[in-house]
Design a protein around this motif. Sequence first.
Motif, PDB file in Angstrom:
ATOM      1  N   HIS A 139       0.905  -1.159   0.042  1.00  0.00           N
ATOM      2  CA  HIS A 139      -0.007   0.195   0.081  1.00  0.00           C
ATOM      3  C   HIS A 139       1.062   1.262   0.042  1.00  0.00           C
ATOM      4  O   HIS A 139       0.523   2.268  -0.736  1.00  0.00           O
ATOM      5  CB  HIS A 139      -1.035   0.041   1.249  1.00  0.00           C
ATOM      6  CG  HIS A 139      -2.105   1.037   0.912  1.00  0.00           C
ATOM      7  ND1 HIS A 139      -3.084   0.920   1.938  1.00  0.00           N
ATOM      8  CD2 HIS A 139      -2.534   1.684   0.078  1.00  0.00           C
ATOM      9  CE1 HIS A 139      -3.919   1.845   1.715  1.00  0.00           C
ATOM     10  NE2 HIS A 139      -3.534   2.632   0.421  1.00  0.00           N
ATOM     11  N   GLU A 163       1.333  12.054   5.789  1.00  0.00           N
ATOM     12  CA  GLU A 163       0.337  11.915   4.659  1.00  0.00           C
ATOM     13  C   GLU A 163       0.094  10.466   4.585  1.00  0.00           C
ATOM     14  O   GLU A 163      -1.006   9.934   4.349  1.00  0.00           O
ATOM     15  CB  GLU A 163       0.936  12.529   3.308  1.00  0.00           C
ATOM     16  CG  GLU A 163       0.963  13.777   3.231  1.00  0.00           C
ATOM     17  CD  GLU A 163       1.866  14.200   2.160  1.00  0.00           C
ATOM     18  OE1 GLU A 163       1.102  14.806   1.169  1.00  0.00           O
ATOM     19  OE2 GLU A 163       3.015  14.211   2.111  1.00  0.00           O
ATOM     20  N   LEU A 164       1.109   9.590   4.605  1.00  0.00           N
ATOM     21  CA  LEU A 164       0.942   8.157   4.514  1.00  0.00           C
ATOM     22  C   LEU A 164       0.210   7.571   5.869  1.00  0.00           C
ATOM     23  O   LEU A 164      -0.713   6.650   5.390  1.00  0.00           O
ATOM     24  CB  LEU A 164       2.313   7.527   4.448  1.00  0.00           C
ATOM     25  CG  LEU A 164       3.101   7.644   3.485  1.00  0.00           C
ATOM     26  CD1 LEU A 164       4.608   7.305   3.617  1.00  0.00           C
ATOM     27  CD2 LEU A 164       2.691   7.121   2.018  1.00  0.00           C
ATOM     28  N   ASN A 165       0.501   7.853   6.830  1.00  0.00           N
ATOM     29  CA  ASN A 165      -0.269   7.541   8.170  1.00  0.00           C
ATOM     30  C   ASN A 165      -1.658   8.083   8.036  1.00  0.00           C
ATOM     31  O   ASN A 165      -2.566   7.196   8.685  1.00  0.00           O
ATOM     32  CB  ASN A 165       0.390   7.871   9.366  1.00  0.00           C
ATOM     33  CG  ASN A 165       0.584   6.961  10.274  1.00  0.00           C
ATOM     34  OD1 ASN A 165      -0.088   5.873  10.171  1.00  0.00           O
ATOM     35  ND2 ASN A 165       0.678   7.405  11.672  1.00  0.00           N
ATOM     36  N   ALA A 166      -2.054   9.097   7.578  1.00  0.00           N
ATOM     37  CA  ALA A 166      -3.409   9.602   7.433  1.00  0.00           C
ATOM     38  C   ALA A 166      -4.288   8.515   6.632  1.00  0.00           C
ATOM     39  O   ALA A 166      -5.471   8.345   7.064  1.00  0.00           O
ATOM     40  CB  ALA A 166      -3.491  10.868   6.735  1.00  0.00           C
ATOM     41  N   VAL A 167      -3.686   7.954   5.729  1.00  0.00           N
ATOM     42  CA  VAL A 167      -4.482   6.917   5.019  1.00  0.00           C
ATOM     43  C   VAL A 167      -4.340   5.530   5.430  1.00  0.00           C
ATOM     44  O   VAL A 167      -5.461   4.705   5.593  1.00  0.00           O
ATOM     45  CB  VAL A 167      -3.842   7.089   3.664  1.00  0.00           C
ATOM     46  CG1 VAL A 167      -4.548   5.507   2.612  1.00  0.00           C
ATOM     47  CG2 VAL A 167      -4.005   8.124   2.773  1.00  0.00           C
ATOM     48  N   LEU A 168      -3.104   4.954   6.167  1.00  0.00           N
ATOM     49  CA  LEU A 168      -3.049   3.913   6.642  1.00  0.00           C
ATOM     50  C   LEU A 168      -3.634   3.692   8.034  1.00  0.00           C
ATOM     51  O   LEU A 168      -3.834   2.587   8.288  1.00  0.00           O
ATOM     52  CB  LEU A 168      -1.343   3.583   6.432  1.00  0.00           C
ATOM     53  CG  LEU A 168      -0.830   3.573   5.326  1.00  0.00           C
ATOM     54  CD1 LEU A 168       0.654   3.261   5.309  1.00  0.00           C
ATOM     55  CD2 LEU A 168      -1.246   2.371   4.356  1.00  0.00           C
ATOM     56  N   MET A 193       0.763   4.198  -2.816  1.00  0.00           N
ATOM     57  CA  MET A 193       0.745   5.519  -2.595  1.00  0.00           C
ATOM     58  C   MET A 193       2.036   6.545  -3.032  1.00  0.00           C
ATOM     59  O   MET A 193       1.721   7.487  -3.715  1.00  0.00           O
ATOM     60  CB  MET A 193       0.546   5.974  -0.957  1.00  0.00           C
ATOM     61  CG  MET A 193      -0.732   5.202  -0.819  1.00  0.00           C
ATOM     62  SD  MET A 193      -0.978   5.175   1.166  1.00  0.00           S
ATOM     63  CE  MET A 193      -0.888   6.833   1.658  1.00  0.00           C
ATOM     64  N   LYS A 217       5.603  11.548  -0.517  1.00  0.00           N
ATOM     65  CA  LYS A 217       4.821  11.681   0.615  1.00  0.00           C
ATOM     66  C   LYS A 217       5.546  11.768   1.976  1.00  0.00           C
ATOM     67  O   LYS A 217       6.576  11.193   1.937  1.00  0.00           O
ATOM     68  CB  LYS A 217       3.852  10.619   0.758  1.00  0.00           C
ATOM     69  CG  LYS A 217       2.937  10.251  -0.675  1.00  0.00           C
ATOM     70  CD  LYS A 217       1.617  10.954  -0.468  1.00  0.00           C
ATOM     71  CE  LYS A 217       0.779  10.564  -1.603  1.00  0.00           C
ATOM     72  NZ  LYS A 217       1.038  10.643  -2.891  1.00  0.00           N
TER      73      LYS A 217
END
Length: 101
Positions: free
Chosen positions: A26, A40-45, A30, A36
């Motif tokens: 994932h 930003e990554l953690n906002a989705v994951l 992204m 990123k």
Amino acid sequence: MNPKTVSPQSLCVRKLKVLADTTRLHVLQMLMDGPKHVGELNAVLGIEQSLLSHHLKVLRDEGFVTATRDGKSVLYHFVPTSKSVKAGKAIDLGCCLLWFD
């Protein structure tokens, strides 16, 4: 065979093992869309930052991503091994292509 010589098959197996994790896949998907920050990554994951940092380190160590300092934070980039495949994105492992639809 010289023990210091690593076969292409061994390198491919190692890379495939790194990619055999849904979180790392994932993250790569992204990052294929552009660099990123961890936030930003953690906002989705939505996982612990320490766990995300671990996954990013594994991906960096294997050469899938790079990191650059961006002020106080770190910006992660997908290493440009992607190829356009049927309007999708792919990772060229050298032994095979892994593509995302």
